[in-house]
Enzyme design. Sequence first.
Site, mmCIF file in Angstrom:
data_model
loop_
_atom_site.group_PDB
_atom_site.id
_atom_site.type_symbol
_atom_site.label_atom_id
_atom_site.label_comp_id
_atom_site.label_asym_id
_atom_site.label_seq_id
_atom_site.Cartn_x
_atom_site.Cartn_y
_atom_site.Cartn_z
ATOM 1 N N GLU A 47 10.549 -4.621 4.465
ATOM 2 C CA GLU A 47 10.619 -6.044 4.095
ATOM 3 C C GLU A 47 10.300 -6.215 2.611
ATOM 4 O O GLU A 47 11.006 -6.930 1.874
ATOM 5 C CB GLU A 47 9.618 -6.873 4.912
ATOM 6 C CG GLU A 47 9.915 -6.977 6.394
ATOM 7 C CD GLU A 47 9.298 -5.858 7.206
ATOM 8 O OE1 GLU A 47 8.933 -4.791 6.624
ATOM 9 O OE2 GLU A 47 9.176 -6.016 8.440
ATOM 10 N N GLU A 91 -4.745 -6.629 14.715
ATOM 11 C CA GLU A 91 -4.226 -5.312 14.334
ATOM 12 C C GLU A 91 -5.335 -4.271 14.442
ATOM 13 O O GLU A 91 -5.081 -3.101 14.726
ATOM 14 C CB GLU A 91 -3.647 -5.351 12.910
ATOM 15 C CG GLU A 91 -2.668 -4.221 12.626
ATOM 16 C CD GLU A 91 -1.851 -4.427 11.367
ATOM 17 O OE1 GLU A 91 -0.703 -4.910 11.469
ATOM 18 O OE2 GLU A 91 -2.339 -4.108 10.269
ATOM 19 N N LYS A 133 9.187 -0.969 13.658
ATOM 20 C CA LYS A 133 9.750 -0.657 12.336
ATOM 21 C C LYS A 133 10.828 0.405 12.458
ATOM 22 O O LYS A 133 11.911 0.291 11.884
ATOM 23 C CB LYS A 133 8.649 -0.102 11.415
ATOM 24 C CG LYS A 133 7.651 -1.088 10.908
ATOM 25 C CD LYS A 133 6.776 -0.377 9.872
ATOM 26 C CE LYS A 133 5.559 -1.186 9.490
ATOM 27 N NZ LYS A 133 4.651 -0.466 8.603
ATOM 28 N N HIS A 192 -5.298 -33.089 17.751
ATOM 29 C CA HIS A 192 -4.190 -33.931 18.221
ATOM 30 C C HIS A 192 -3.045 -33.092 18.753
ATOM 31 O O HIS A 192 -1.916 -33.568 18.870
ATOM 32 C CB HIS A 192 -3.730 -34.848 17.086
ATOM 33 C CG HIS A 192 -4.795 -35.821 16.707
ATOM 34 N ND1 HIS A 192 -4.947 -37.057 17.325
ATOM 35 C CD2 HIS A 192 -5.824 -35.723 15.828
ATOM 36 C CE1 HIS A 192 -5.998 -37.676 16.807
ATOM 37 N NE2 HIS A 192 -6.541 -36.889 15.909
ATOM 38 N N LYS A 200 0.837 -1.198 0.000
ATOM 39 C CA LYS A 200 0.000 0.000 0.000
ATOM 40 C C LYS A 200 0.876 1.254 0.000
ATOM 41 O O LYS A 200 0.693 2.150 -0.797
ATOM 42 C CB LYS A 200 -0.920 -0.048 1.230
ATOM 43 C CG LYS A 200 -1.809 1.159 1.373
ATOM 44 C CD LYS A 200 -2.764 1.000 2.546
ATOM 45 C CE LYS A 200 -3.448 2.322 2.838
ATOM 46 N NZ LYS A 200 -4.412 2.238 3.932
ATOM 47 N N GLY A 238 -4.818 -1.850 5.030
ATOM 48 C CA GLY A 238 -4.033 -2.989 4.547
ATOM 49 C C GLY A 238 -4.715 -4.321 4.832
ATOM 50 O O GLY A 238 -4.794 -5.202 3.974
ATOM 51 N N ARG A 239 -5.240 -4.467 6.046
ATOM 52 C CA ARG A 239 -5.837 -5.759 6.427
ATOM 53 C C ARG A 239 -7.234 -5.943 5.868
ATOM 54 O O ARG A 239 -7.868 -6.962 6.112
ATOM 55 C CB ARG A 239 -5.821 -5.899 7.953
ATOM 56 C CG ARG A 239 -6.449 -4.734 8.698
ATOM 57 C CD ARG A 239 -6.069 -4.777 10.172
ATOM 58 N NE ARG A 239 -6.518 -3.613 10.921
ATOM 59 C CZ ARG A 239 -5.833 -2.494 11.048
ATOM 60 N NH1 ARG A 239 -4.670 -2.352 10.440
ATOM 61 N NH2 ARG A 239 -6.283 -1.496 11.784
#
Length: 553
Positions: free
Chosen positions: A220, A362, A517, A393, A214, A276-277
């Site tokens: 990263e 978030e 960040k 399990h 965005k 973003g999410r």
Amino acid sequence: MSDSPSGSPELTRRPEWTALEDHRTDTLPQPDLRELFAADPGRAERYVVRVGDLRIDYSKHLVTDETLALLQELAAATDVFGLRDAMFRGERINVTEDRAVLHTALRAPRDAVIEVDGENVVPGVHAVLDKMAGFADRVRSGEWTGHTGKRIRNVVNIGIGGSDLGPAMAYEALRPFTARDLTFRFVSNVDGSDLHEAVRDLDPAETLFIVASKTFTTIETITNATSARSWLLQGLGGDEKAVAKHFVALSTNSEKVAGFGIDVDNMFEFWDWVGGRYSYDSAIGLSLMIAIGPDRFREMLDGFRIVDEHFRNAPAEANAPLLMGLLGIWYGNFLDAQSHAVLPYSHYLSKFTAYLQQLDMESNGKSVDREGRPVQWQTGPVVWGTPGTNGQHAYYQLIHQGTKLIPADLIGFARPVAELGDELKAQHDLLMANLFAQGQALAFGKTAEEVRAEGVPEEQVPHRTFRGNHPTTTILATELTPSVLGQLVALYEHKVFVQGAVWNIDSFDQWGVELGKVLAKRVEPALTEGADVPGLDPSTAALVAAYRTLREV
Ligand code: F6P
């Protein structure tokens, strides 16, 4: 701004809140599911809400009609629907970033009118969808070729957070609908191994990179995209012109995209009113659209829209996101639950809970209210889980017999995917039997009397007794189609919205991730050059020193 050092008192002082506290005290230690069903077997049918293709059963919750009515009163008092309407109208409800919150516009029909600052945003949304569709079709048909004229066979999405989790989750969820002759990979981690493993067996001449960011400043993503460009150029003889055929960008920031060296003609735009999410149904979904094709992508958007319309129009008592949000509030704020498990009984939903972690945590991992005052109530839960049978399990033991209250969602489908062979299709009943059995065991457990009746020695009885009373929502649909996936995601988006509205927090900012960040950028020179980092605390300075020493050994 804080006008009171003790924080924001409004919510917990509301009569609707204290009524719920009193109700909780009256029903302690807890409403018992065995008793609730014995007294009211009709709840199995009554506590079901349908939206689109989803059948949502909330009968196995520690609530009565009275609890639900009190929760509805809290929602009314906190004006959840008022904030909902403001969101759909395009008002700037993301107060700390002064932005509209309009992911719902991403799935609006072509003729809808949704204005931000007096401008209808819907034509722009459809123009981008059309551009994506044209591009996706060209890649899928082989018309879009790489620099050497070879057909694109591999698509690598580079992004992180909302620019990775959504498309990666949806690609996995909709695999049976994907072009099986194309390979899709998703690179997010700045750990170089992620990119290495994604491209090591690929031919650069056949590989398309989609750089999804965005802001186009996320370190990263930019670092991985830069390394991917070097890999590509090395593989194709260093001709810079190759970048135009092998890199496209998904972003709101055309300047940064151009600065990186990607032609803005190859950029697919979205807007600052898409968080973003909340973005995988925007241009961020390009890799998914290439995988499933534009028609299936539009079916998915239709699914989102079904739930948007439901959230907007269904009455409170039959409004699925409202109910799910309020049930979470009952557990988190009144019964001290700390977490919420999402347990899909579908291998294709293996990344669904990881996707929801960002969506929920978030959004609602906040501790000040919309006015900036510390909240005096619990906010978002820890969201966790993996596909159900595997979880059974591993960690289900703790849910069944541990000391924590963990509400859970069980998600399953009536039909396996069509492409399975008969033998594998036959396994589906066993899969779903597990879902139903777990819901039953969690709710009703096994009493000491029942254990004794099986002849279990007395000293073993406590170990083999299941208290039960663990609440679950069961979400069923016929099958996992693109539309159903859209419906599921929108259901959770709006559930998260409801909770944020009641808690009076800004569910649409994410300042909490900024500090890490900024500090990472500051610490990096200490690692690479041994530079003195002003303000590095003694513990971190010692770790950095140890890292540098270990690296030299
Ligand atoms: O993790 C913080 C965050 O800002 C997320 O909200 C976002 O989805 C992610 O980083 C990626 O950001 P971008 O798409 O700008 O690269």
